[in-house]
Design a protein around this motif. Structure first.
Motif, PDB file in Angstrom:
ATOM      1  N   SER A  64       0.832  -1.206   0.000  1.00  0.00           N
ATOM      2  CA  SER A  64       0.000   0.000   0.000  1.00  0.00           C
ATOM      3  C   SER A  64       0.867   1.257   0.000  1.00  0.00           C
ATOM      4  O   SER A  64       0.544   2.237  -0.677  1.00  0.00           O
ATOM      5  CB  SER A  64      -0.950  -0.002   1.196  1.00  0.00           C
ATOM      6  OG  SER A  64      -0.240   0.064   2.407  1.00  0.00           O
ATOM      7  N   GLU A  66       3.904   1.495  -1.319  1.00  0.00           N
ATOM      8  CA  GLU A  66       4.454   1.598  -2.673  1.00  0.00           C
ATOM      9  C   GLU A  66       3.412   2.122  -3.652  1.00  0.00           C
ATOM     10  O   GLU A  66       3.724   2.943  -4.513  1.00  0.00           O
ATOM     11  CB  GLU A  66       4.982   0.235  -3.131  1.00  0.00           C
ATOM     12  CG  GLU A  66       6.240  -0.213  -2.430  1.00  0.00           C
ATOM     13  CD  GLU A  66       6.638  -1.638  -2.784  1.00  0.00           C
ATOM     14  OE1 GLU A  66       5.889  -2.325  -3.524  1.00  0.00           O
ATOM     15  OE2 GLU A  66       7.699  -2.068  -2.304  1.00  0.00           O
ATOM     16  N   GLN A  67       2.173   1.669  -3.503  1.00  0.00           N
ATOM     17  CA  GLN A  67       1.112   2.112  -4.396  1.00  0.00           C
ATOM     18  C   GLN A  67       0.812   3.594  -4.172  1.00  0.00           C
ATOM     19  O   GLN A  67       0.631   4.347  -5.128  1.00  0.00           O
ATOM     20  CB  GLN A  67      -0.142   1.276  -4.176  1.00  0.00           C
ATOM     21  CG  GLN A  67      -1.237   1.548  -5.186  1.00  0.00           C
ATOM     22  CD  GLN A  67      -2.432   0.630  -4.993  1.00  0.00           C
ATOM     23  OE1 GLN A  67      -2.562  -0.025  -3.967  1.00  0.00           O
ATOM     24  NE2 GLN A  67      -3.288   0.578  -5.988  1.00  0.00           N
ATOM     25  N   LYS A  68       0.796   4.029  -2.925  1.00  0.00           N
ATOM     26  CA  LYS A  68       0.560   5.441  -2.627  1.00  0.00           C
ATOM     27  C   LYS A  68       1.691   6.300  -3.184  1.00  0.00           C
ATOM     28  O   LYS A  68       1.444   7.379  -3.738  1.00  0.00           O
ATOM     29  CB  LYS A  68       0.427   5.668  -1.126  1.00  0.00           C
ATOM     30  CG  LYS A  68      -0.878   5.179  -0.560  1.00  0.00           C
ATOM     31  CD  LYS A  68      -0.937   5.397   0.934  1.00  0.00           C
ATOM     32  CE  LYS A  68      -2.218   4.805   1.513  1.00  0.00           C
ATOM     33  NZ  LYS A  68      -2.270   4.942   2.975  1.00  0.00           N
ATOM     34  N   LYS A  70       3.581   5.590  -5.706  1.00  0.00           N
ATOM     35  CA  LYS A  70       3.457   5.587  -7.163  1.00  0.00           C
ATOM     36  C   LYS A  70       2.362   6.543  -7.620  1.00  0.00           C
ATOM     37  O   LYS A  70       2.543   7.288  -8.592  1.00  0.00           O
ATOM     38  CB  LYS A  70       3.152   4.162  -7.649  1.00  0.00           C
ATOM     39  CG  LYS A  70       3.166   3.999  -9.143  1.00  0.00           C
ATOM     40  CD  LYS A  70       2.954   2.553  -9.527  1.00  0.00           C
ATOM     41  CE  LYS A  70       2.998   2.390 -11.026  1.00  0.00           C
ATOM     42  NZ  LYS A  70       2.796   0.983 -11.420  1.00  0.00           N
ATOM     43  N   GLN A  71       1.234   6.552  -6.916  1.00  0.00           N
ATOM     44  CA  GLN A  71       0.150   7.471  -7.252  1.00  0.00           C
ATOM     45  C   GLN A  71       0.576   8.922  -7.054  1.00  0.00           C
ATOM     46  O   GLN A  71       0.253   9.788  -7.861  1.00  0.00           O
ATOM     47  CB  GLN A  71      -1.091   7.171  -6.412  1.00  0.00           C
ATOM     48  CG  GLN A  71      -1.796   5.903  -6.800  1.00  0.00           C
ATOM     49  CD  GLN A  71      -2.931   5.552  -5.853  1.00  0.00           C
ATOM     50  OE1 GLN A  71      -3.060   6.136  -4.778  1.00  0.00           O
ATOM     51  NE2 GLN A  71      -3.757   4.585  -6.250  1.00  0.00           N
ATOM     52  N   GLU A  72       1.311   9.188  -5.988  1.00  0.00           N
ATOM     53  CA  GLU A  72       1.804  10.544  -5.729  1.00  0.00           C
ATOM     54  C   GLU A  72       2.766  10.981  -6.831  1.00  0.00           C
ATOM     55  O   GLU A  72       2.719  12.121  -7.295  1.00  0.00           O
ATOM     56  CB  GLU A  72       2.493  10.599  -4.362  1.00  0.00           C
ATOM     57  CG  GLU A  72       2.956  11.972  -3.964  1.00  0.00           C
ATOM     58  CD  GLU A  72       1.814  12.972  -3.820  1.00  0.00           C
ATOM     59  OE1 GLU A  72       2.066  14.170  -4.078  1.00  0.00           O
ATOM     60  OE2 GLU A  72       0.699  12.570  -3.458  1.00  0.00           O
ATOM     61  N   ARG A  73       3.619  10.075  -7.247  1.00  0.00           N
ATOM     62  CA  ARG A  73       4.573  10.375  -8.330  1.00  0.00           C
ATOM     63  C   ARG A  73       3.812  10.686  -9.623  1.00  0.00           C
ATOM     64  O   ARG A  73       4.172  11.612 -10.354  1.00  0.00           O
ATOM     65  CB  ARG A  73       5.516   9.191  -8.529  1.00  0.00           C
ATOM     66  CG  ARG A  73       6.471   9.318  -9.686  1.00  0.00           C
ATOM     67  CD  ARG A  73       7.572  10.268  -9.410  1.00  0.00           C
ATOM     68  NE  ARG A  73       8.525  10.238 -10.532  1.00  0.00           N
ATOM     69  CZ  ARG A  73       9.214  11.254 -10.917  1.00  0.00           C
ATOM     70  NH1 ARG A  73       9.143  12.387 -10.258  1.00  0.00           N
ATOM     71  NH2 ARG A  73      10.025  11.163 -11.938  1.00  0.00           N
ATOM     72  N   GLU A  74       2.763   9.909  -9.908  1.00  0.00           N
ATOM     73  CA  GLU A  74       1.963  10.138 -11.105  1.00  0.00           C
ATOM     74  C   GLU A  74       1.273  11.504 -11.040  1.00  0.00           C
ATOM     75  O   GLU A  74       1.182  12.209 -12.044  1.00  0.00           O
ATOM     76  CB  GLU A  74       0.924   9.033 -11.290  1.00  0.00           C
ATOM     77  CG  GLU A  74       1.508   7.682 -11.657  1.00  0.00           C
ATOM     78  CD  GLU A  74       2.227   7.683 -12.986  1.00  0.00           C
ATOM     79  OE1 GLU A  74       1.767   8.349 -13.932  1.00  0.00           O
ATOM     80  OE2 GLU A  74       3.274   7.013 -13.082  1.00  0.00           O
ATOM     81  N   ARG A  75       0.789  11.881  -9.856  1.00  0.00           N
ATOM     82  CA  ARG A  75       0.167  13.202  -9.698  1.00  0.00           C
ATOM     83  C   ARG A  75       1.176  14.317  -9.960  1.00  0.00           C
ATOM     84  O   ARG A  75       0.853  15.313 -10.599  1.00  0.00           O
ATOM     85  CB  ARG A  75      -0.417  13.353  -8.295  1.00  0.00           C
ATOM     86  CG  ARG A  75      -1.720  12.641  -8.106  1.00  0.00           C
ATOM     87  CD  ARG A  75      -2.367  13.012  -6.777  1.00  0.00           C
ATOM     88  NE  ARG A  75      -3.130  11.877  -6.311  1.00  0.00           N
ATOM     89  CZ  ARG A  75      -2.872  11.182  -5.205  1.00  0.00           C
ATOM     90  NH1 ARG A  75      -1.903  11.535  -4.411  1.00  0.00           N
ATOM     91  NH2 ARG A  75      -3.621  10.150  -4.887  1.00  0.00           N
ATOM     92  N   GLU A  76       2.387  14.134  -9.429  1.00  0.00           N
ATOM     93  CA  GLU A  76       3.437  15.150  -9.642  1.00  0.00           C
ATOM     94  C   GLU A  76       3.784  15.257 -11.126  1.00  0.00           C
ATOM     95  O   GLU A  76       3.971  16.356 -11.649  1.00  0.00           O
ATOM     96  CB  GLU A  76       4.680  14.796  -8.840  1.00  0.00           C
ATOM     97  CG  GLU A  76       4.524  14.972  -7.348  1.00  0.00           C
ATOM     98  CD  GLU A  76       5.747  14.500  -6.574  1.00  0.00           C
ATOM     99  OE1 GLU A  76       6.802  14.264  -7.217  1.00  0.00           O
ATOM    100  OE2 GLU A  76       5.650  14.357  -5.356  1.00  0.00           O
ATOM    101  N   ARG A 103       5.736  10.644 -21.167  1.00  0.00           N
ATOM    102  CA  ARG A 103       6.266  10.207 -19.870  1.00  0.00           C
ATOM    103  C   ARG A 103       7.712  10.674 -19.698  1.00  0.00           C
ATOM    104  O   ARG A 103       8.098  11.176 -18.648  1.00  0.00           O
ATOM    105  CB  ARG A 103       6.176   8.679 -19.779  1.00  0.00           C
ATOM    106  CG  ARG A 103       6.764   8.060 -18.564  1.00  0.00           C
ATOM    107  CD  ARG A 103       5.886   8.242 -17.403  1.00  0.00           C
ATOM    108  NE  ARG A 103       6.481   7.621 -16.229  1.00  0.00           N
ATOM    109  CZ  ARG A 103       5.835   7.387 -15.133  1.00  0.00           C
ATOM    110  NH1 ARG A 103       4.570   7.706 -15.043  1.00  0.00           N
ATOM    111  NH2 ARG A 103       6.431   6.836 -14.111  1.00  0.00           N
TER     112      ARG A 103
END
Length: 121
Positions: A64, A66-68, A70-76, A103
């Protein structure tokens, strides 16, 4: 004469084949014994349910996190503005799909030169 030659070949073949396999010299007879000495024998243990639950919760927490991340990185990365011309340039020069070009540009904060260098390495 051809028939006599054929008979001679058959006799020579019979003389070479004794029916017994040729014994090879044994160099490593103790290989199996050495392997048994080196191999660790672990006693089978019963795993308690509390240890199993703890391990599963640790794994779940790690996933969880790692997933958070990754999601934060995608938002940035989504916040980074890129130019359509830069994407087109990278797509045509590197012959890559649009998603990969976008990307790469986002990861390098819209810097075309750095994105191209990263794609060529």
């Amino acid at each position: 004469m051809a028939a006599e030659g054929d008979v001679d070949l058959e006799l020579e073949a019979d003389e070479n084949c004794t029916g017994k396999p040729v014994e090879k010299p044994r160099k490593h007879d103790s290989g199996a014994a050495d392997l048994e000495r080196v191999t660790d024998y672990a006693e089978e243990k019963e795993i308690s349910s509390s240890d199993l639950e703890t391990a599963m919760s640790v794994i779940g927490d790690r996933r969880s996190r790692e997933q958070k991340a990754k999601q934060e990185r995608e938002r940035e990365l989504a916040k980074v503005t890129i130019k359509k011309d830069d994407v087109e340039l990278i797509m045509t020069e590197m012959e890559i799909p649009r998603g990969v070009a976008e990307r790469s540009l986002r990861e390098h904060m819209g810097n075309v030169v750095e994105a191209l260098i990263a794609l060529t390495n």
